[in-house]
Design a protein around this motif. Structure first.
Motif, PDB file in Angstrom:
ATOM      1  N   VAL A 111       0.789  -1.342   0.129  1.00 12.65           N
ATOM      2  CA  VAL A 111       0.305  -0.075  -0.085  1.00 12.65           C
ATOM      3  C   VAL A 111       1.199   1.549   0.026  1.00 12.65           C
ATOM      4  CG1 VAL A 111      -1.978   1.588   0.790  1.00 12.65           C
ATOM      5  CG2 VAL A 111      -1.564  -0.828   0.841  1.00 12.65           C
ATOM      6  N   GLY A 112       1.123   2.558  -1.370  1.00 12.24           N
ATOM      7  CA  GLY A 112       0.845   3.707  -0.678  1.00 12.24           C
ATOM      8  C   GLY A 112       3.061   3.256  -1.433  1.00 12.24           C
ATOM      9  N   ARG A 113       3.373   4.372  -1.082  1.00 15.83           N
ATOM     10  CA  ARG A 113       5.054   4.883  -1.050  1.00 15.83           C
ATOM     11  C   ARG A 113       5.641   4.518  -2.251  1.00 15.83           C
ATOM     12  NH1 ARG A 113       2.337   2.946   2.938  1.00 15.83           N
ATOM     13  NH2 ARG A 113       3.241   3.356   4.577  1.00 15.83           N
ATOM     14  N   CYS A 114       4.808   5.062  -3.800  1.00 12.44           N
ATOM     15  CA  CYS A 114       5.518   4.621  -4.753  1.00 12.44           C
ATOM     16  C   CYS A 114       6.026   3.689  -5.198  1.00 12.44           C
ATOM     17  CB  CYS A 114       6.657   5.637  -5.377  1.00 12.44           C
ATOM     18  SG  CYS A 114       6.076   7.503  -5.132  1.00 12.44           S
ATOM     19  N   ALA A 115       4.893   2.292  -4.504  1.00 10.47           N
ATOM     20  CA  ALA A 115       5.918   1.203  -5.254  1.00 10.47           C
ATOM     21  C   ALA A 115       5.574   0.448  -6.642  1.00 10.47           C
ATOM     22  CB  ALA A 115       4.663  -0.342  -3.768  1.00 10.47           C
ATOM     23  N   LYS A 161      -3.234  15.760  -0.487  1.00 19.11           N
ATOM     24  CA  LYS A 161      -1.774  16.547  -1.335  1.00 19.11           C
ATOM     25  C   LYS A 161      -0.572  16.392  -0.733  1.00 19.11           C
ATOM     26  CE  LYS A 161      -0.787  21.294  -1.243  1.00 19.11           C
ATOM     27  NZ  LYS A 161      -0.849  23.180  -0.789  1.00 19.11           N
ATOM     28  N   ARG A 162      -0.669  15.913   0.281  1.00 21.09           N
ATOM     29  CA  ARG A 162       0.578  14.801   0.635  1.00 21.09           C
ATOM     30  C   ARG A 162       0.734  13.919   0.011  1.00 21.09           C
ATOM     31  NH1 ARG A 162      -0.095  13.515   5.386  1.00 21.09           N
ATOM     32  NH2 ARG A 162       0.136  11.014   5.523  1.00 21.09           N
ATOM     33  N   ARG A 163       0.041  12.860  -0.485  1.00 23.65           N
ATOM     34  CA  ARG A 163       0.296  11.672  -1.287  1.00 23.65           C
ATOM     35  C   ARG A 163       0.180  12.328  -2.567  1.00 23.65           C
ATOM     36  NH1 ARG A 163      -3.991   8.371   2.053  1.00 23.65           N
ATOM     37  NH2 ARG A 163      -2.844   7.718   3.363  1.00 23.65           N
ATOM     38  N   ASN A 168       3.742  12.542  -6.978  1.00 27.09           N
ATOM     39  CA  ASN A 168       4.663  13.194  -8.413  1.00 27.09           C
ATOM     40  C   ASN A 168       6.142  13.335  -8.008  1.00 27.09           C
ATOM     41  OD1 ASN A 168       2.399  12.706  -8.968  1.00 27.09           O
ATOM     42  ND2 ASN A 168       1.326  14.952  -8.535  1.00 27.09           N
ATOM     43  N   TYR A 169       6.623  13.096  -6.959  1.00 24.09           N
ATOM     44  CA  TYR A 169       8.041  14.120  -6.998  1.00 24.09           C
ATOM     45  C   TYR A 169       8.661  12.909  -7.292  1.00 24.09           C
ATOM     46  CZ  TYR A 169      12.096  16.600  -4.999  1.00 24.09           C
ATOM     47  OH  TYR A 169      13.323  17.138  -4.669  1.00 24.09           O
TER      48      TYR A 169
END
Length: 222
Positions: A111-115, A161-163, A168-169
């Motif tokens: 789940v998440g973390r640009c996996a 917004k943070r995610r 994107n970064y």
């Protein structure tokens, strides 16, 4: 490269992405990794776990980022380059490495973390994004944290917004865009269990198609 099935889940705050990931992992008989990745990356990197929690899914504006990722993409980084990296880049790369090691080791849900970005070269990855209607997400967050709907809405907006900024970064894609994932689902329309069913079937179809194309390629080579 192995045949481990990895399902990555990006999610809007309050959409139930984590719960869907856990249900899916239970259905498939595999593990679901979310914040567990922080402990894993901390242990493997030698960095303090508290640092991973502080910087979890938070972007940075350092001008060194391009140099760091260019160096990483070329096959690694020198000790001096690593020492010069901002702390949040070290943390990102530690998670990046841990995600790859995890995918090499076992089938799982992440789940998440640009996996999905970390595992872009892995053929057996199914990338999913879960969204939801704002009214449903706000009610879910309000009930989960026992707060007012106004407070829940504020949490939802700030978290997304943070995610979004983090994804994107650090990736070359756009958070929440249909072009960035294999499959996008609205949990408000299909429900959590419905999302699990759809993702499971989609994963089976993708694996079958990959196998078919590999067999076709091999037969054409003969």
């Amino acid at each position: 490269m192995n045949n481990n099935l990895i399902i990555t889940i990006g999610r809007e705050c309050g959409s139930g992405g984590r719960q869907i990931g856990q249900k899916l992992a239970e259905r498939l008989g595999i593990k679901c990794y979310d914040k567990e990745l922080l402990s894993m990356a901390a242990k493997e990197s030698g960095l303090a776990e508290e640092l991973f929690k502080t910087h979890d899914e938070k972007p940075t504006n350092s001008f060194l980022y391009s140099l760091v990722m260019d160096t990483y993409s070329m096959g690694g980084y020198s000790a001096s380059a690593y020492m010069d990296m901002p702390l949040n880049h070290k943390i990102f790369l530690a998670q990046f490495d841990s995600i790859k090691k995890l995918a090499d080791r076992e089938s799982c849900v992440i789940v998440g973390r640009c996996a999905d970005y970390a595992l872009a070269d892995y053929p057996n990855v199914v990338s999913v994004f879960i969204r939801g209607d704002d009214s449903d997400k706000i009610r879910h967050l309000a009930a989960k944290h026992n707060i007012s709907e106004n407070s829940a809405k504020d949490i939802m907006i700030k978290t997304d917004k943070r995610r979004s900024s983090y994804y994107n970064y650090y990736s070359n894609k756009r958070w929440g865009s249909s072009k960035s994932y294999d499959l996008c689902l609205n949990s408000s329309v299909v429900g959590y269990d419905g999302a699990v069913n759809i993702i499971e079937e989609f994963a089976k179809q993708k694996q079958a198609y990959i196998k078919h194309m590999q067999e076709k390629y091999n037969s054409e080579k003969r």
